[in-house]
Write an enzyme that holds these catalytic residues in place. Sequence first.
Site: not given
Lengths: 768, 768
Positions: B359, B490, B602-603
Amino acid sequence: MNLDYIIHDEWSIIEEGFNPDTVKASESLFSIGNGAMGQRANFEESYSGPTFQGSYIAGVYYPDKTRVGWWKNGYPEYFAKVLNAPNWIGINVLVNNEKLDLYTCKEVANFRRELNMKEGWLSRSFEATLQNDVKVKVESTRFLSLSHDELGAINYSVTPVNSDAEIVFTPYIDGGITNEDTNWDDQFWDILSVDQKSHQSFLQAKTMKTNFHTCTFMESKIFVDGKQTDLSYESEKSSTYASCSYAHQTLKGQTYTIQKFGGYVVDRNHDESELVAAAKKVLKEANDLGFDQLLERQKQSWKQIWDMADITISGDVKAQQGIRFNIFHLNQTYLGTDARLNIGPKGFTGEKYGGSTYWDTEAYCIPFYMATKDQKVARKLLEYRYNHLDRAIENAEKLGFKNGAALYPMVTMNGEECHNEWEITFEEIHRNGAIAFAIYNYHRYTNDYSYIPEKGLEVLIGIARFWHQRASYSTYKNKYVILGVTGPNEYENNVNNNWYTNYIAKWCIDYAIENINKIKSEYNEDYTRIMSKVELLDSEIEKWKEVADNMYFPFSEEHKVYLQQDGFLDKDLVTVADLDIAQRPINQHWSWDRILRSPYIKQADVLQGFYFFEDHFPDEELERHFDFYEPFTVHESSLSPCVHSVQAAKLGRMDQAYTFYLRTSRLDLDDYNHEVHEGLHITSMAGTWMSIVEGFGGMRVKEGKLSFTPRIPKQWEAYSFKINFRNQILKVNVCQNETTFELDNGDELAILVNGELVVVTPNNLVTV
Amino acid sequence: MNLDYIIHDEWSIIEEGFNPDTVKASESLFSIGNGAMGQRANFEESYSGPTFQGSYIAGVYYPDKTRVGWWKNGYPEYFAKVLNAPNWIGINVLVNNEKLDLYTCKEVANFRRELNMKEGWLSRSFEATLQNDVKVKVESTRFLSLSHDELGAINYSVTPVNSDAEIVFTPYIDGGITNEDTNWDDQFWDILSVDQKSHQSFLQAKTMKTNFHTCTFMESKIFVDGKQTDLSYESEKSSTYASCSYAHQTLKGQTYTIQKFGGYVVDRNHDESELVAAAKKVLKEANDLGFDQLLERQKQSWKQIWDMADITISGDVKAQQGIRFNIFHLNQTYLGTDARLNIGPKGFTGEKYGGSTYWDTEAYCIPFYMATKDQKVARKLLEYRYNHLDRAIENAEKLGFKNGAALYPMVTMNGEECHNEWEITFEEIHRNGAIAFAIYNYHRYTNDYSYIPEKGLEVLIGIARFWHQRASYSTYKNKYVILGVTGPNEYENNVNNNWYTNYIAKWCIDYAIENINKIKSEYNEDYTRIMSKVELLDSEIEKWKEVADNMYFPFSEEHKVYLQQDGFLDKDLVTVADLDIAQRPINQHWSWDRILRSPYIKQADVLQGFYFFEDHFPDEELERHFDFYEPFTVHESSLSPCVHSVQAAKLGRMDQAYTFYLRTSRLDLDDYNHEVHEGLHITSMAGTWMSIVEGFGGMRVKEGKLSFTPRIPKQWEAYSFKINFRNQILKVNVCQNETTFELDNGDELAILVNGELVVVTPNNLVTV
């Protein structure tokens, strides 16, 4: 129910008529084993139709390297596979130069297969008309000896029916085998040597990586019309194979017979350099006794087992066959003679589930072995875990836990984690609870407290430390929570606050503290030794207590039930009754993501907690939880129906209890879950035993006394079971209107029957 | 920051001094590529120290079979691996019979490596003293041609410094390569033929399973002191290898040079039987032009790219180097010339992440390519997904979705799912949202609506269908919920109601309906064609609406923020600031289970939604969410700092924005995440571009107009960028106290600057 071809019989599993479609199922159902080895009921002669060839040696496995897309820290290194071992049962049969093969015959008539559970042997007979029009009658009998557990024996006869025929028997041993579980194409065995001399052959092989050394061996004798005959033979040998061929021009009506002894010796029991010698010794003993005497001993050995473990059911042959099938296979799998072994979920009947030891042992099998064997057997099973404590601590360390916290592996062969999916290995941590519970259960049942100061307390401390570290404090809830787990219901992964896990975690801490205190005051020497070994300070215990005393238990005010996990009520709560039958079993029809977000429960989860901790909850709470959760339960784990049967019986719902009983006892015989061809569900068979003894019989131990609340399904006239309680054998016989108790010997025994005290004296039938 | 050895330079990446410890990092950092192929900056001569050899061909991959302990329905069949291709750069160098090897030399002096980003070439020079005491000066230049994208060229010179010496060059091609990613030991290539004639060699090989046919080729020329020399040579050939050896007694101070052309031709572009002929044609063109002219063309090609895509930063060479490094590598990876290709997360610099398309393309790369290339390039990237729609529908069907629901794969090479972990493939379904969002974004930016009736609407319908079916109704919440997902973070798996996923799911449905209505009224012919193709009834749309209108969004009343997922507040909410620095990055220090139950992000997750749908939320909401989530964010995804940089800039927190900018732009140069040796983070480099253009420049498209709110970090004097907006090139130059806008040609352009309308006319500098 998916299959219904097994003939109902009280003592035997019988199949009549040959159907290639059920060959793999029968190979599972008719499996034989003797605790040290076992095999699927593959044909001796060659068979070119669909088949699943398998012969397994206890404790022999292969560590398959875990392979994933993206490696993450703490992933277990390998997945242990039960290994298909070299074949020793094979006998190729030529009839006028045509291979006997039931899949290619013109006709197979009068095919009959019997697994005689009373006596422990497997037989097969049929009449086959080959493509060359020769018709032969074949009869074979095979068993794996309980008295000589490295030995198996086969008696295989061929009688030409419609003409003379040259019959050639080619018994062989073959190391060129693969695993059915063909996700991997690797070879697992190094064949080291093949020796052949006279009528004997020996194939030495070692497993790759694990270096288990084995010797597979065979020896054959030939008989014509029952008379041993010294035929000339031709031998053949390759780097993985050895055979002898015995040809005989057989007259019409004459019976040509081969007796083959074979089996395995392994370096767990012998020096690796002495394996051939050990095999020769086994063969010598076999020859000295001969097939018939060995078979006689086999019958004796099984008689001893049944004398202790049999359950009779009158008036329901299907139920009778079911329970004996279960007891039989449990005893084929594990006999309690070797503390290095344990009870694999598929025993020696298949390869699925890879490893040997699951929480099944503690949660399901120990009660059976405690009550039907000497209590040393159960203690051996506990010691298995004690012997693995260091590995469990290492396993926890790999995940970042410290200070002696122990996380037992979900699946193990040797104390290390042998499974390789994180949602199981990292997350299905409740197994730690069952391992602690088994210690409690053993003490409760046997009253042998000595195990706890000697060994059990160290295990309990390691487990308590794990739970203390694994729980975390939620400011939001002002409680300790346990996030990211898989409960007994493996159809949910990475959920928060699985009630069962939280409950047993708290219990483990409380129980560890209780025992620390008891040992401190009553076993001071042990206490000093253990505390200096584990370096446990009071301050640490205080921290455990803080967690245990403030554990969070998800509860629904609306439904007045504990919630399986925080998110359970968000699910689309359609009950199993409203689920399209064509979608079941869902694990074969639905993608994993759909299963995970469905409300369907694979096996007892909250109810597993109610089963272990029955006394903590009044019956109406059990009933409410049973009524809430059972309707979402698909029972797609073999471990599911038994717990529900016990609880349905407790709630007096005898029809439901009976249905669950049939499902658990005939799970494999009737192939409820469409998977019997993969092997049998051995560990859940102990659950079947539970469902009679604890379910219908209502047996419990209460304040040191055996207690019964006998019930009987209306379909039965009577049932009986025996149990070994603290070295006394009590026989319980339940009829529709009375229950009798009988004690073999020893002291009188005070028991509770429906809450009333009853004293049973030896050799006096007590009727209630 | 983990590494700090790259010399700061505006246009080049420079390393001085030889350090074996950074060889692998430099091999990543100095990677070269031309969209069709690429390679790590491995040395031409042999090197026996730690190295990660890699040369990759776009679109050439291998499907590694997924292997798990227990297979579950819907698991993807394979994990695609980027394949290390046969080596064509190798030149063994013998100096008086000793192999030149920087790892074994007595001394390496004046080592310098430069990746000249302005001109697109890699050079290296050093003086090495061998064990035999001969000292040689070595200079090499290498590039992968943009003008001839099947070709690479090397100019490699050796000058003995302290004595005469026999120098032997042995250029070779070698198919005996393996993948660095050695989880598997399989071979991936079948070498089909090795041909050698005159100075040319050709190695034909095909990938196993995927059968991509390739021809690796080379041709060499020899020069002495710059003069081409026709030396005799010895050739060598094996089944996987071909080489020619050119020996020359080289005088002290004389320069002995080899020019090597090499590269790959593949059956994606040529008939499989014509590959050698195609390679010969490439070599002929290369010879006709010669090394110098090819290099000249290389400089021209890169000039054209920079003319369009350069960003300048004055007063901060570190920042300048960072942004150019990012723009350079993006253009090395994907140039928009082939709709069958896409942008792999590691480009041609490593093997991690296996697949090609994530993505990342839609969420991060499309804005860069839209603004720095012709808009056809972005449209090609959209078409890539349209061309995979059938596969996305099949992928959804494998998971039980019906009726044309499309779930795009998380990772793909060919439209199929190429990743193999369920928590990613089944659960990280939000990627479907980014794919729809890219269509919206493309239209918003280019005003090219034609893509939607032609192709995009079918994609939007497939995606809307998926979300409708994937959501389920929670009686408890009286809302539609989306259970069991992995969000952009994630570090959480199988969570319920990930706000980002729920939000984009609702948006996708709304946007699909909006476009259906628009196309119905404005593009009736397309409408009829599409509706009959996808069989969409109004009644189905009504059901979508029901879900979209009643979607659940987890919200904390206490914190007044949307919750990342239902269970977020239960976590132990210790911020990153209070996390021991020694534990970071947590993905290298913590076990996966610990990460999963930690609060660390994580992000951007909720903030990713605020990034995409910025206009839906007032700034104070952004600020509250930023302040809540950023403190838990470890930015261990390369995709994280850029979004945070854009948002910090929007909130006027320029110091924080600048820190994030440095982190994103120099993520690999300074190796923030301790993993640069594995390759570069290509897709996140587009995020770096965003952080300047959208972050500092504040560029948006508002009601069809470009809009800017220029800000500038105090560390910079000025920065400038160019963007292609609807086929007009606007140059924006931001100084500390003014911003200028300049339009190359075409019509006047009305833009918004800090909300005020400003009209820019061609070739007139507008200062604001």
